[in-house]
Design a protein around this motif. Structure first.
Motif, short mmCIF file in Angstrom:
data_model
loop_
_atom_site.label_atom_id
_atom_site.label_comp_id
_atom_site.label_asym_id
_atom_site.label_seq_id
_atom_site.Cartn_x
_atom_site.Cartn_y
_atom_site.Cartn_z
N LEU A 86 0.82 -1.21 0.00
CA LEU A 86 0.00 0.00 0.00
C LEU A 86 0.86 1.27 0.00
CD1 LEU A 86 -2.84 -1.03 2.47
CD2 LEU A 86 -2.96 -0.88 -0.01
N TYR A 87 2.02 1.21 0.62
CA TYR A 87 2.89 2.38 0.65
C TYR A 87 3.44 2.68 -0.76
CZ TYR A 87 2.70 1.97 5.71
OH TYR A 87 2.26 1.90 7.00
N GLY A 88 3.59 1.64 -1.57
CA GLY A 88 4.02 1.86 -2.95
C GLY A 88 3.02 2.70 -3.71
N GLY A 89 1.74 2.51 -3.44
CA GLY A 89 0.71 3.32 -4.09
C GLY A 89 0.77 4.77 -3.66
N VAL A 90 1.07 5.01 -2.39
CA VAL A 90 1.21 6.39 -1.90
C VAL A 90 2.34 7.10 -2.65
CG1 VAL A 90 1.79 7.82 0.09
CG2 VAL A 90 0.24 5.86 0.36
N ILE A 91 3.47 6.40 -2.80
CA ILE A 91 4.60 6.99 -3.53
C ILE A 91 4.22 7.24 -4.99
CG2 ILE A 91 6.96 6.54 -4.34
CD1 ILE A 91 7.37 4.92 -1.74
N ALA A 92 3.51 6.30 -5.60
CA ALA A 92 3.10 6.45 -6.99
C ALA A 92 2.21 7.68 -7.19
CB ALA A 92 2.38 5.20 -7.47
N ASP A 93 1.39 8.00 -6.21
CA ASP A 93 0.50 9.16 -6.31
C ASP A 93 1.21 10.47 -6.01
OD1 ASP A 93 -1.77 7.83 -7.12
OD2 ASP A 93 -2.49 7.46 -5.08
N PHE A 134 14.63 -10.25 -2.86
CA PHE A 134 13.98 -9.33 -1.94
C PHE A 134 14.10 -7.89 -2.44
CE2 PHE A 134 13.67 -6.75 1.95
CZ PHE A 134 12.49 -7.27 2.49
N PHE A 135 15.27 -7.53 -2.95
CA PHE A 135 15.47 -6.19 -3.50
C PHE A 135 14.52 -5.94 -4.68
CE2 PHE A 135 17.59 -3.57 -6.76
CZ PHE A 135 17.70 -2.37 -6.07
N THR A 136 14.41 -6.91 -5.56
CA THR A 136 13.49 -6.78 -6.70
C THR A 136 12.06 -6.65 -6.22
OG1 THR A 136 14.98 -8.09 -8.08
CG2 THR A 136 12.72 -7.86 -8.84
N GLY A 137 11.70 -7.40 -5.18
CA GLY A 137 10.36 -7.29 -4.62
C GLY A 137 10.09 -5.91 -4.05
N LEU A 138 11.09 -5.32 -3.37
CA LEU A 138 10.93 -3.97 -2.84
C LEU A 138 10.70 -2.95 -3.96
CD1 LEU A 138 13.63 -3.71 -0.02
CD2 LEU A 138 11.14 -3.58 0.27
N VAL A 139 11.49 -3.07 -5.02
CA VAL A 139 11.33 -2.14 -6.15
C VAL A 139 9.95 -2.33 -6.80
CG1 VAL A 139 12.25 -1.43 -8.38
CG2 VAL A 139 13.81 -2.09 -6.54
N THR A 140 9.51 -3.58 -6.89
CA THR A 140 8.21 -3.88 -7.49
C THR A 140 7.07 -3.23 -6.73
OG1 THR A 140 9.07 -5.98 -8.32
CG2 THR A 140 6.69 -5.75 -8.24
N VAL A 141 7.23 -3.07 -5.41
CA VAL A 141 6.20 -2.41 -4.59
C VAL A 141 5.85 -1.04 -5.16
CG1 VAL A 141 5.82 -1.33 -2.34
CG2 VAL A 141 6.67 -3.66 -2.46
N VAL A 142 6.86 -0.31 -5.63
CA VAL A 142 6.62 1.01 -6.23
C VAL A 142 6.37 0.90 -7.73
CG1 VAL A 142 7.60 3.32 -6.61
CG2 VAL A 142 8.01 2.12 -4.45
N ASP A 143 7.12 0.04 -8.39
CA ASP A 143 7.04 -0.05 -9.84
C ASP A 143 5.67 -0.51 -10.31
OD1 ASP A 143 8.67 -0.21 -12.50
OD2 ASP A 143 7.64 -2.15 -12.38
N ASN A 144 5.07 -1.47 -9.62
CA ASN A 144 3.82 -2.06 -10.09
C ASN A 144 2.68 -1.05 -10.15
OD1 ASN A 144 2.06 -4.13 -10.92
ND2 ASN A 144 3.15 -5.59 -9.66
N PRO A 145 2.33 -0.37 -9.04
CA PRO A 145 1.24 0.61 -9.15
C PRO A 145 1.58 1.78 -10.06
CG PRO A 145 2.29 0.78 -7.00
CD PRO A 145 2.83 -0.46 -7.66
N THR A 146 2.87 2.13 -10.14
CA THR A 146 3.26 3.24 -11.01
C THR A 146 3.03 2.87 -12.47
OG1 THR A 146 4.96 3.88 -9.40
CG2 THR A 146 5.13 4.82 -11.60
N ARG A 147 3.46 1.69 -12.87
CA ARG A 147 3.25 1.25 -14.26
C ARG A 147 1.76 1.10 -14.56
NH1 ARG A 147 4.26 -3.42 -15.35
NH2 ARG A 147 5.11 -4.22 -13.39
N GLN A 148 1.01 0.52 -13.61
CA GLN A 148 -0.42 0.32 -13.84
C GLN A 148 -1.13 1.65 -14.08
OE1 GLN A 148 -2.27 -2.59 -13.78
NE2 GLN A 148 -0.64 -4.02 -13.27
N SER A 149 -0.85 2.63 -13.24
CA SER A 149 -1.54 3.92 -13.36
C SER A 149 -0.96 4.80 -14.45
CB SER A 149 -1.53 4.65 -12.01
OG SER A 149 -0.23 4.72 -11.47
N PHE A 150 0.31 4.56 -14.85
CA PHE A 150 0.92 5.35 -15.92
C PHE A 150 0.25 5.07 -17.26
CE2 PHE A 150 4.69 6.04 -18.85
CZ PHE A 150 4.65 7.42 -18.76
N VAL A 151 -0.34 3.89 -17.41
CA VAL A 151 -0.99 3.55 -18.68
C VAL A 151 -2.09 4.56 -19.01
CG1 VAL A 151 -2.41 1.81 -19.85
CG2 VAL A 151 -0.44 1.11 -18.50
N SER A 152 -2.85 4.98 -18.01
CA SER A 152 -3.93 5.95 -18.28
C SER A 152 -3.37 7.28 -18.74
CB SER A 152 -4.80 6.13 -17.03
OG SER A 152 -4.05 6.70 -15.97
#
Length: 450
Positions: A86-93, A134-152
């Motif tokens: 959920l914190y990844g989504g906050v950063i993405a916004d 684990f490092f890749t998973g941490l990056v994915t926390v931010v990358d995933n919602p950012t990529r999803q919402s960047f499409v719009s």
């Protein structure tokens, strides 16, 4: 912070259908230059990612001889999403999504290059793989919602559904190609070169981001960078909107109870049909092919329908129950194609419906919740259905998963209908539509006595 539509005060009225009148073809999003760059970079990096996933598991198994160690690697990848999703989504916004993607894609590339260096130098140990996962998973926390919402931002609302579908097709294509390429590279020159290819593959999306025309992005407002309570605000926002919360609930059930295919397919290949690893690979390929077909078919549809979401989820559950009892390996393999297609349809429909119903400044937080619920259910469902398969047989495990998904789809469908002020009408007379949702009749108010 305002959410742009007055939605904070009351839930917006919803319907079971959200029909877009914009003409859509299967590849219409690719007419947009920025999205073409995004998709071209993604297909390269996705292929590299699938190469790394397969090679990583093989490397851990060769270093330790333990399947449990492979499971630990998977847990390392999923754990950050469960803890911090959920914190990844906050950063993405809070930040411009294009800028964030430069950072996240670059970081993933560095992770791949680190593992390549350790492997090629002959110094790799299993803890190197754990740390990288684990490092890749941490990056994915931010990358995933950012990529999803960047499409719009790339395509705008008219083409959002099509773009989400093509993203899924992109991912499934890489899922078909990546493991095969990884096997060839590993056999020919060793696993280190497969990791190197993965690390270098992230140059493609970074180049695509550099070449994009910033003026053509449809940017929404950003959340304040130091605002308090933004995580709670995102959760409250979802809870007030039934068109968001119920699709997310449904995708949580499907992720937890319906997407345990590594457990099921391996058990069918080994214990039921006695085909070994070759049959398991064939089953996985057929599932991926079905998912690719489902993504391409979803790209042709012009609307995002919540009734389609509930119906596809119900069909997915029924298919799982039916396939569980199939006695023939050939029939079982053939039915994996429609199972993959319908499962992907559910995912695409839920994803696009949630994105289209969300205000732009909240989209990162909402999509992070969506992905956390979907992905986070797998580590919980896996042990449960693995135990069911061991204790009662894989057919029972498979059927139970399908039954839970089917029941969840019925429940969510009824809740969505209730939120849209509809009721289920059953009419068994000849020539009539036997089952349909119709508007509820409003109670007449009594006139005050004279």
């Amino acid at each position: 912070m305002s959410t742009g539509s007055g939605a904070d005060s009351a839930p917006a009225p919803i319907t079971l259908d959200k029909t877009a009148h914009h003409k859509t073809s299967m590849f219409s999003s690719l007419k947009i230059r920025n999205y073409r760059l995004f998709a071209a970079g993604a297909v390269v990096s996705n292929t590299g990612t699938w190469m790394a996933r397969i090679t990583q598991d093989w490397l851990v198994l060769s270093l330790t001889g333990s399947s449990a160690a492979v499971g630990v690697t998977t847990a390392m990848q999923f754990l950050p999403m469960l803890l911090f999703g959920l914190y990844g989504g906050v950063i993405a916004d809070r930040f411009a999504k294009r800028n964030l993607l430069f950072v996240t894609q670059g970081a993933m590339g560095l992770g791949g290059l680190f593992l390549a260096a350790m492997t090629l130098s002959g110094h790799v140990e299993v803890w190197h793989v754990y740390v990288t996962a684990f490092f890749t998973g941490l990056v994915t926390v931010v990358d995933n919602p950012t990529r999803q919402s960047f499409v719009s931002e790339l395509v705008g609302p008219d083409q959002l559904r099509n773009a989400v579908s093509l993203n899924s097709a992109n991912f499934q294509s890489a899922r078909l190609v990546g493991p095969a390429v990884a096997g060839l590279v590993t056999a020919a020159v060793g696993p280190g070169w497969a990791f190197l290819a993965n690390g270098l593959s992230f140059l493609a999306p970074i180049t695509g981001l550099l070449l994009m025309r910033a003026g053509e992005l449809t940017r929404g407002p950003l959340a304040p960078r130091r605002g308090k309570g933004q995580l709670r605000e995102g959760l409250n926002y979802v809870s007030r909107h039934p068109e968001l919360i119920w699709p997310i609930v449904l995708i949580g059930f499907i992720g937890t109870f319906g997407f345990n295919f590594p457990i099921w397919l391996s058990a069918y290949a080994d214990d039921v049909f006695h085909g070994g690893s070759g049959m398991y690979a064939a089953f996985t390929t057929l599932m991926a092919a079905g998912s690719l077909i489902g993504a391409l078919l979803a790209a042709r549809r012009r609307s995002s329908r919540l009734r389609m979401l509930a119906g596809a989820a119900g069909l997915f559950g029924v298919l799982l129950v039916a396939v569980a009892a199939v006695p023939s390996a050939y029939v079982f393999a053939a039915l994996l194609v429609p199972v993959g297609a319908v499962g992907l349809t559910v995912n695409v429909t839920a994803n696009s419906s949630v994105q289209m119903a969300t205000d732009p400044e909240m989209r990162g937080r909402v999509m992070s919740l969506f992905m956390m619920v979907f992905v986070g259910g797998t580590p919980m469902g896996g042990p449960l259905f693995g135990w069911l398969a061991d204790a009662y047989g894989v057919r029972v495990s498979f059927a139970v998963g399908g039954l839970v998904v089917a029941l969840a789809s019925v429940g969510v469908g009824l809740m969505l209908a209730r939120a849209a002020n509809l009721r289920l009408k059953v009419d068994l007379r000849r020539g009539r539509q036997h089952v349909a949702f119709v508007a509820r009749e409003r109670k007449r108010e009594l006139a005050p006595a004279a």
